[in-house]
Design an enzyme around this catalytic site. Structure first.
Site, PDB file in Angstrom:
ATOM      1  N   HIS A  12       0.802  -1.238   0.000  1.00  0.00           N
ATOM      2  CA  HIS A  12       0.000   0.000   0.000  1.00  0.00           C
ATOM      3  C   HIS A  12       0.832   1.285   0.000  1.00  0.00           C
ATOM      4  CE1 HIS A  12      -3.507  -2.383   0.308  1.00  0.00           C
ATOM      5  NE2 HIS A  12      -3.672  -2.400   1.625  1.00  0.00           N
ATOM      6  N   HIS A  64      -9.618   2.398   1.046  1.00  0.00           N
ATOM      7  CA  HIS A  64      -9.482   1.301   2.003  1.00  0.00           C
ATOM      8  C   HIS A  64     -10.470   1.442   3.168  1.00  0.00           C
ATOM      9  CE1 HIS A  64      -7.429  -1.852   4.319  1.00  0.00           C
ATOM     10  NE2 HIS A  64      -6.707  -2.107   3.243  1.00  0.00           N
ATOM     11  N   GLU A 102     -11.569  -3.398  -2.042  1.00  0.00           N
ATOM     12  CA  GLU A 102     -10.507  -2.582  -2.632  1.00  0.00           C
ATOM     13  C   GLU A 102     -10.484  -2.815  -4.151  1.00  0.00           C
ATOM     14  OE1 GLU A 102      -6.863  -3.375  -0.228  1.00  0.00           O
ATOM     15  OE2 GLU A 102      -8.315  -4.330   1.129  1.00  0.00           O
TER      16      GLU A 102
END
Length: 345
Positions: free
Chosen positions: A101, A175, A309
């Site tokens: 991420h 997220h 996601e």
């Protein structure tokens, strides 16, 4: 419709969008973090359906990425490295030997420029950010924008765009951890999910894609006609166990003109539908969520939220046959995900 702005910690702005139905969406210009989405249940009671901290200072670290914009690349990049056009690139390894991420220089850790807007039937904010060549180890100076739009149909529209002066990698997502019970009344075990997906991506014990796709038939990953998340949480399937007893997998979405995903919570009556032009989605059932975090409606624990996601697949950097995260120089990145909220039953 209206938009309200509040100063947070003398350094961030909190925007709250409200539509004519009373639905609200609140988010920070820091990380584009969605802190609250309040929508009605079957008794028309407005309650929050995403996980967020009680104290805004907790978002400075935010190791669980609550509500944040993720980039440059959402997901895990194997060995924190990749090669483009015969040029190797190394990234920060922030999860074992892998990159997750965007690591510490990810989009969830920057203050975005923000521009509110309003029309007769929409209200929103456009967030802009410029990431320089080499930042976080990634090639190319990229300019990205994420626009949050709330409509009177109780739709939250997330538009993502970007361009780079060099060929690079980019796949952004949001997220947020959803819990449709409202104000964390229950875990997500009994959330009923329907998803148009025939195949998911196999993971190894470090949650890295092996390069193999698995057909969902006769597995707890078959959501085509709908099933409760508890099926995978309690499953003895190897893939559910690898993901720490639940789901943390990339599902390849079937190309359809209908909603890609439906999520229903029976007690509240809430229904969330998701429509996206992204090729797939990581569904994560917060299997490893830390216990005892001070959330707005109580303390955290595993299985308190589910993330959807929507994104391409970073596995494409190491394996063939996966939705690509490559963005060519001067090519337009243009993606959209729409979360719609309603009542069923």
């Amino acid at each position: 419709m209206k938009i309200e702005t509040q100063d947070i910690l003398n350094k961030w702005k909190l925007y709250t969008l409200t539509n004519n139905n009373g639905m609200t969406v609140s988010f920070l210009n820091f990380g584009g973090i969605i802190t609250d989405i309040s929508v009605p249940n079957r008794h028309n009671q407005l309650e929050n359906v995403v996980l967020g901290y009680t104290n805004y200072t907790d978002y400075e670290e935010n190791p669980n990425f609550f509500g944040a914009i993720i980039g440059r690349v959402a997901g895990r990049i194997q060995d924190a490295s990749f090669t483009i056009q015969d040029q190797p690139y190394s990234l920060a390894a922030n999860e074992g030997g892998h990159h997750l991420h965007g690591a510490d220089e990810g989009f969830h850790q920057v203050i975005w420029q923000s521009s509110p807007f309003q029309s007769d039937d929409t209200v929103g904010v456009k967030l802009n950010h410029k990431s320089l060549d080499g930042e976080g180890g990634y090639p190319g100076t990229i300019e990205v924008a994420v626009t949050y739009t709330l409509t009177n149909n109780n739709e939250l529209i997330l538009d993502y765009s970007g361009t780079s002066d060099k060929t690079t990698v980019l796949t952004m997502t949001n997220h947020s951890y959803f819990n449709l019970s409202g104000n964390l009344a229950a875990t997500i075990h009994n959330h009923h999910v329907t998803m148009e997906s025939d195949d998911f991506v196999e993971l190894d014990t470090e949650l890295i894609p092996t390069g193999k796709k698995i057909n969902v038939v006769n597995t707890p990953f078959d959501f085509r006609t709908g099933r409760k998340l508890v099926d995978g949480i309690n499953s003895i399937s190897t893939q559910n166990r690898v993901a720490n007893h639940g789901y943390d997998h990339y599902f390849i979405l079937n190309q359809t003109q209908q909603q890609n995903i439906r999520v229903k919570e029976e007690t509240s009556g809430r229904l969330m539908t998701i429509k996206t032009n992204q090729p797939g989605v990581v569904m994560y059932t917060s299997n490893t969520l830390d216990e005892g975090l001070n959330l707005a409606e109580g303390n955290s624990k595993p299985y308190l939220g589910v993330c959807f996601e929507t994104q391409a697949s970073p596995a494409s950097l190491h394996h063939k046959g996966f939705p690509s995260v490559i963005l060519e120089a001067h090519e337009l990145y243009d993606k959209q995900t729409v979360f719609s909220f309603g009542i069923e039953g």
